[in-house]
Design an enzyme around this catalytic site. Sequence first.
Site, PDB file in Angstrom:
ATOM      1  N   CYS A 407       0.606  -1.060  -0.021  1.00 21.43           N
ATOM      2  CA  CYS A 407       0.029  -0.076   0.023  1.00 21.43           C
ATOM      3  C   CYS A 407       0.963   1.185   0.035  1.00 21.43           C
ATOM      4  O   CYS A 407       0.475   2.313  -0.606  1.00 21.43           O
ATOM      5  CB  CYS A 407      -0.876  -0.058   1.182  1.00 21.43           C
ATOM      6  SG  CYS A 407      -1.938  -1.449   1.428  1.00 21.43           S
TER       7      CYS A 407
HETATM    8  N1  LIG Z   1      -4.036  -0.660  -0.611  1.00 20.40           N
HETATM    9  C1  LIG Z   1      -4.487  -0.507   0.502  1.00 20.40           C
HETATM   10  O1  LIG Z   1      -5.039  -1.196   1.143  1.00 20.40           O
HETATM   11  N2  LIG Z   1      -4.138   0.792   1.166  1.00 20.40           N
HETATM   12  C2  LIG Z   1      -4.388   1.046   2.491  1.00 20.40           C
HETATM   13  C3  LIG Z   1      -5.317   2.221   2.607  1.00 20.40           C
HETATM   14  C4  LIG Z   1      -5.892   2.547   4.128  1.00 20.40           C
HETATM   15  C5  LIG Z   1      -6.511   4.057   4.077  1.00 20.40           C
HETATM   16  N3  LIG Z   1      -6.707   4.432   5.504  1.00 20.40           N
HETATM   17  C6  LIG Z   1      -7.821   3.773   3.651  1.00 20.40           C
HETATM   18  O2  LIG Z   1      -8.643   3.338   4.241  1.00 20.40           O
HETATM   19  O3  LIG Z   1      -8.048   4.343   2.487  1.00 20.40           O
END
Ligand SMILES: NC(=O)NCCC[C@H](N)C(=O)O
Length: 418
Positions: A407
Amino acid sequence: MSENTTQRPTVRVTSEIGPLRTVICHAPGPELLAVTPSNREQYLYDDIIDLPQAQSEHQQFRAILSRFCEVLNVRDLLAEIVDEPEVRKFLINRVMEVAPSELGGVLHEIPGPQLIKQFIEGKEAPQGPISKMLHKVSYELPPLPNLFFTRDAAMVVNDAVIIGAMRYAVRWTEELLMKALFLYHPMLRNGGFIYDGTEEHRSDWTIEGGDVIIVRPDLALVGLSERSSPAAIEGLVDGLREKAGIEHVLVVVLPTESPAIHLDMIFTMVDTTHCVVYPPYFFGPQRLPVLHYRPEQKGIRAHDDLFGALKQLGVDLEPIWCGGHHPTQQEREQWSSGCNFVAVRPGIVLGYSRNEATMREMQDRAGFRIVDAIDFLTGKEVVREGERSVIAFSGAELVRGGGGGRCMTMPVCRDDIW
Ligand SMILES: NC(=O)NCCC[C@H](N)C(=O)O
């Protein structure tokens, strides 16, 4: 400024694991301090992050990455282009559409670095009498505490780019920053946009990068998740074929209520032959259905498991179980991004050290050597190409943001491997 699509592209990603050459990251900054217990859900956070600790973990993460590839930072890239009048105009006008306020005129006057700071960290509104009395803060420009998950707001597929259509408005400005980079930054020349989420704000048309996984130059997995919707995926497939040569899309249908917001929280590739998965979603009666979509034929075929569907397309992947074989550990480690690895070479990946059961499984079932991040950085342990290794870094604070190594990275260039 010269058009970013008229010369030979500098971006290219045809797999999840090919040797990583260039990646975009963002070091978490004061924007994380906007998150409080009372607004954390609105900001898509499960918990409150300690900023200095998160910064030091992220610094270690970037230091490891930089031993393998060039690590570009969103802030630096923006700083390099923001003084071009066209870029400045694009950013200010478009951000004002997403977050309208009186600020527009003022923003045109402030120096580039300060402008970028305000776009990323937000700008508090002056407190009026009600806000003062109720101890409330509002923002004229929204802070972007999720920007360090650079994976989600843009994706490079082959030589072309998808700009995310983010499910929640708190991430919409991220789309614009990423679009500006791919439109204007000379290091990011590309073959054009496959899909541009900044033009798409219907709430049931969303796509985020955590749901897009490039298995082969002609084959993508797409998660149909809380964040990526059927309509957007349908809207994407023709472009994926025409602009990026993707002939097969396997749509993995995640449950509506799920601890995994994206596909990459339950599945990542770690070598040409191996992937790490959250077992209940791929094996047994709760396994997720998979739809094989061939853009060219407009047809769709349902499969009752991912591995069978992949095999039919000539991809033989061995699953490694996140959390090993104990259900409690599987659940705990999935939650702490135990499936979320980023590969820097085939068989060399980075993951959170806290997911010990997953690491053991990688070691015992697939011969991965577990290398402590500090030992790697100090040269006590050496990682050799061709020798499977997982570099385990600490992410006790970072993980509270809801994501892991995949991510936090947006690869813009990987060597082809097939
Ligand atoms: N690819 C992913 O799983 N990204 C994590 C994103 C976390 C962020 N707090 C969200 O909820 O969008």
